[in-house]
Design a protein around this motif. Structure first.
Motif, short mmCIF file in Angstrom:
data_model
loop_
_atom_site.label_atom_id
_atom_site.label_comp_id
_atom_site.label_asym_id
_atom_site.label_seq_id
_atom_site.Cartn_x
_atom_site.Cartn_y
_atom_site.Cartn_z
N LEU A 108 27.93 39.67 2.21
CA LEU A 108 27.46 40.06 0.89
C LEU A 108 26.17 40.86 0.99
CD1 LEU A 108 27.91 36.51 -0.66
CD2 LEU A 108 29.27 38.50 -1.31
N GLY A 109 25.95 41.70 -0.01
CA GLY A 109 24.69 42.41 -0.10
C GLY A 109 24.36 43.18 1.16
N THR A 110 23.10 43.23 1.48
CA THR A 110 22.66 44.02 2.63
C THR A 110 23.03 43.40 3.97
OG1 THR A 110 20.49 42.98 2.25
CG2 THR A 110 20.79 45.23 1.47
N ASP A 111 23.60 42.20 3.96
CA ASP A 111 24.11 41.62 5.20
C ASP A 111 25.25 42.44 5.79
OD1 ASP A 111 22.37 39.54 5.54
OD2 ASP A 111 23.71 37.99 4.75
N ILE A 112 25.87 43.28 4.97
CA ILE A 112 27.02 44.06 5.46
C ILE A 112 26.60 45.02 6.58
CG2 ILE A 112 28.33 43.84 3.33
CD1 ILE A 112 26.95 47.23 4.08
N PHE A 113 25.31 45.35 6.66
CA PHE A 113 24.86 46.26 7.72
C PHE A 113 24.90 45.61 9.10
CE2 PHE A 113 22.92 48.16 3.94
CZ PHE A 113 23.35 49.47 4.09
N TYR A 114 24.92 44.30 9.15
CA TYR A 114 25.01 43.57 10.42
C TYR A 114 26.44 43.12 10.73
CZ TYR A 114 20.07 43.15 9.21
OH TYR A 114 18.78 43.40 8.81
N SER A 115 27.30 43.18 9.75
CA SER A 115 28.61 42.54 9.82
C SER A 115 29.61 43.29 10.71
CB SER A 115 29.19 42.42 8.41
OG SER A 115 30.54 42.05 8.44
N GLY A 116 30.17 42.59 11.69
CA GLY A 116 31.26 43.15 12.46
C GLY A 116 32.52 43.26 11.64
N THR A 117 32.71 42.35 10.69
CA THR A 117 33.88 42.39 9.80
C THR A 117 33.89 43.69 9.00
OG1 THR A 117 33.84 39.98 9.57
CG2 THR A 117 35.05 41.21 7.90
N VAL A 118 32.78 43.99 8.35
CA VAL A 118 32.70 45.21 7.54
C VAL A 118 32.74 46.45 8.42
CG1 VAL A 118 31.28 46.49 5.90
CG2 VAL A 118 31.48 44.00 5.69
N ALA A 119 32.11 46.40 9.59
CA ALA A 119 32.11 47.55 10.49
C ALA A 119 33.52 47.91 10.94
CB ALA A 119 31.23 47.26 11.70
N ALA A 120 34.33 46.89 11.24
CA ALA A 120 35.71 47.17 11.66
C ALA A 120 36.48 47.86 10.55
CB ALA A 120 36.39 45.86 12.05
N ALA A 121 36.29 47.39 9.31
CA ALA A 121 36.95 48.04 8.17
C ALA A 121 36.43 49.47 8.01
CB ALA A 121 36.73 47.23 6.91
N MET A 122 35.12 49.66 8.13
CA MET A 122 34.56 50.99 7.98
C MET A 122 35.05 51.93 9.07
SD MET A 122 32.78 52.91 6.04
CE MET A 122 31.76 51.85 5.00
N GLU A 123 35.34 51.41 10.26
CA GLU A 123 35.89 52.25 11.32
C GLU A 123 37.23 52.83 10.89
OE1 GLU A 123 35.70 54.41 14.50
OE2 GLU A 123 34.13 52.90 14.18
N GLY A 124 38.02 52.03 10.17
CA GLY A 124 39.26 52.56 9.62
C GLY A 124 38.99 53.69 8.65
N VAL A 125 38.00 53.52 7.77
CA VAL A 125 37.66 54.56 6.80
C VAL A 125 37.23 55.84 7.51
CG1 VAL A 125 36.04 55.17 4.96
CG2 VAL A 125 37.03 52.89 5.03
N LEU A 126 36.45 55.71 8.58
CA LEU A 126 36.01 56.89 9.33
C LEU A 126 37.20 57.63 9.95
CD1 LEU A 126 32.84 55.50 11.14
CD2 LEU A 126 32.94 56.93 9.09
N ALA A 127 38.30 56.90 10.18
CA ALA A 127 39.51 57.52 10.72
C ALA A 127 40.45 58.00 9.61
CB ALA A 127 40.24 56.53 11.63
N GLY A 128 39.99 57.92 8.36
CA GLY A 128 40.80 58.38 7.24
C GLY A 128 41.79 57.36 6.71
N ILE A 129 41.57 56.08 7.03
CA ILE A 129 42.50 55.02 6.64
C ILE A 129 41.79 54.09 5.67
CG2 ILE A 129 43.90 53.09 7.48
CD1 ILE A 129 43.85 54.55 10.24
N PRO A 130 42.37 53.81 4.50
CA PRO A 130 41.73 52.85 3.59
C PRO A 130 41.64 51.48 4.23
CG PRO A 130 43.97 53.35 2.87
CD PRO A 130 43.65 54.31 3.98
N ALA A 131 40.63 50.71 3.83
CA ALA A 131 40.38 49.44 4.51
C ALA A 131 39.83 48.40 3.54
CB ALA A 131 39.41 49.65 5.66
N ILE A 132 40.08 47.15 3.91
CA ILE A 132 39.55 46.00 3.17
C ILE A 132 38.83 45.10 4.17
CG2 ILE A 132 40.12 43.97 1.78
CD1 ILE A 132 42.75 45.41 1.01
N ALA A 133 37.61 44.72 3.85
CA ALA A 133 36.90 43.68 4.59
C ALA A 133 36.97 42.42 3.73
CB ALA A 133 35.45 44.07 4.83
N ALA A 134 37.48 41.34 4.30
CA ALA A 134 37.71 40.11 3.53
C ALA A 134 36.97 38.94 4.16
CB ALA A 134 39.20 39.80 3.45
N SER A 135 36.26 38.18 3.34
CA SER A 135 35.46 37.06 3.84
C SER A 135 35.56 35.86 2.92
CB SER A 135 33.98 37.47 3.95
OG SER A 135 33.82 38.59 4.79
N LEU A 136 35.59 34.69 3.52
CA LEU A 136 35.51 33.43 2.80
C LEU A 136 34.05 33.01 2.82
CD1 LEU A 136 37.11 31.15 1.38
CD2 LEU A 136 37.33 30.06 3.61
#
Length: 259
Positions: A108-136
């Motif tokens: 959540l919030g600015t923690d996403i800058f450290y998150s491997g979960t969000v980074a993996a999803a963003m890597e998909g976006v950088l490759a032109g693929i839509p992505a979802i980062a999901a967290s409990l």
């Protein structure tokens, strides 16, 4: 994407290949006859690894059989490595959608800058693929099935409405029937009162152990506030960090700004 059209979905995470959140999501999503689901994930815990990639070491890959048929791939690398390898390395079909998670703990919030979960999803976006980062959003509540079922139910609608970019989705750490609903939010500020405790190891070497207490977010429009109110939060994100207001301000000053 219309119903009846097969979609290639890549699952990854930062908690590791055998993490229950990822495995639960796979077991739920693989039941869809319309989608093909692959797993390429780190072989061990890689939380808070951010968007790092591996350049000076090999990426060893281990195959693991998946229920039904086929294999998933555990990679000795970062979450971003896993998505890059999946998209460009040809070990699985090129995905139409990347889902990273379900993570144990909030992103959540600015923690996403450290998150491997969000980074993996963003890597998909950088490759032109839509992505979802999901967290409990809990480290104690461990029933991932309500979140997995929510994702499986809404994935077609999400893909149709958000054909580009990233959605950061956080689920309350409670049974699904206790969720208050869904809010589309902006990122809040995850601000911590950090503590670095100084200790000595058995050899007398000094080291520090980091901990911190999250300062509550009071803005109700943010993901941080909404998750604490019991809502599923959906935050649209993109990879362009340009500050356009500042850009216009500096461009308006002309070329003489740096002379």
């Amino acid at each position: 994407m219309d119903k009846g059209v097969t979609m290639e979905i890549l699952l990854t995470n930062d908690d590791g290949f055998f993490a229950p959140g990822l495995q639960t999501l796979f077991e739920v999503m693989v039941k869809s006859p319309e989608d093909t689901v692959s797993i390429v994930a780190p072989d061990s815990q890689r939380s808070a690894s951010g968007h790092s990639i591996t350049l000076f070491d090999p990426l060893f890959v281990t195959e693991h059989p998946l229920s039904g048929s086929g294999y998933g791939y555990a990679v000795r690398g970062t979450p971003s490595d896993c998505v890059k390898l999946a998209v460009e390395g040809g070990i699985v079909p090129k995905p139409d959608l990347v889902i990273s998670g379900i993570n144990q703990g909030p992103n959540l919030g600015t923690d996403i800058f450290y998150s491997g979960t969000v980074a993996a999803a963003m890597e998909g976006v950088l490759a032109g693929i839509p992505a979802i980062a999901a967290s409990l959003a809990s480290f104690d509540f461990t029933d991932f099935e309500p979140a997995a079922r929510w994702l499986a139910k809404h994935v077609t609608n999400i893909t149709a409405r958000f054909s580009t970019g990233l959605l950061n989705v956080n689920f309350p750490g409670s049974p699904g029937d206790e969720w208050k609903g869904v809010r589309v939010t902006r990122l809040g500020r995850a601000v911590y009162e950090n503590v670095f405790e100084s200790r000595l190891d058995p050899h007398g070497r000094r080291y520090f152990w980091q901990g911190g207490t999250l300062i509550p977010e009071t803005d109700p429009d943010t993901d941080v506030a909404a998750i604490h109110a019991g809502y599923v939060t959906v935050t649209p994100m993109h990879s362009d960090l340009t500050d356009y207001k500042k850009l216009e301000e500096w461009q308006g000053r002309g070329a003489g700004t740096f002379e």
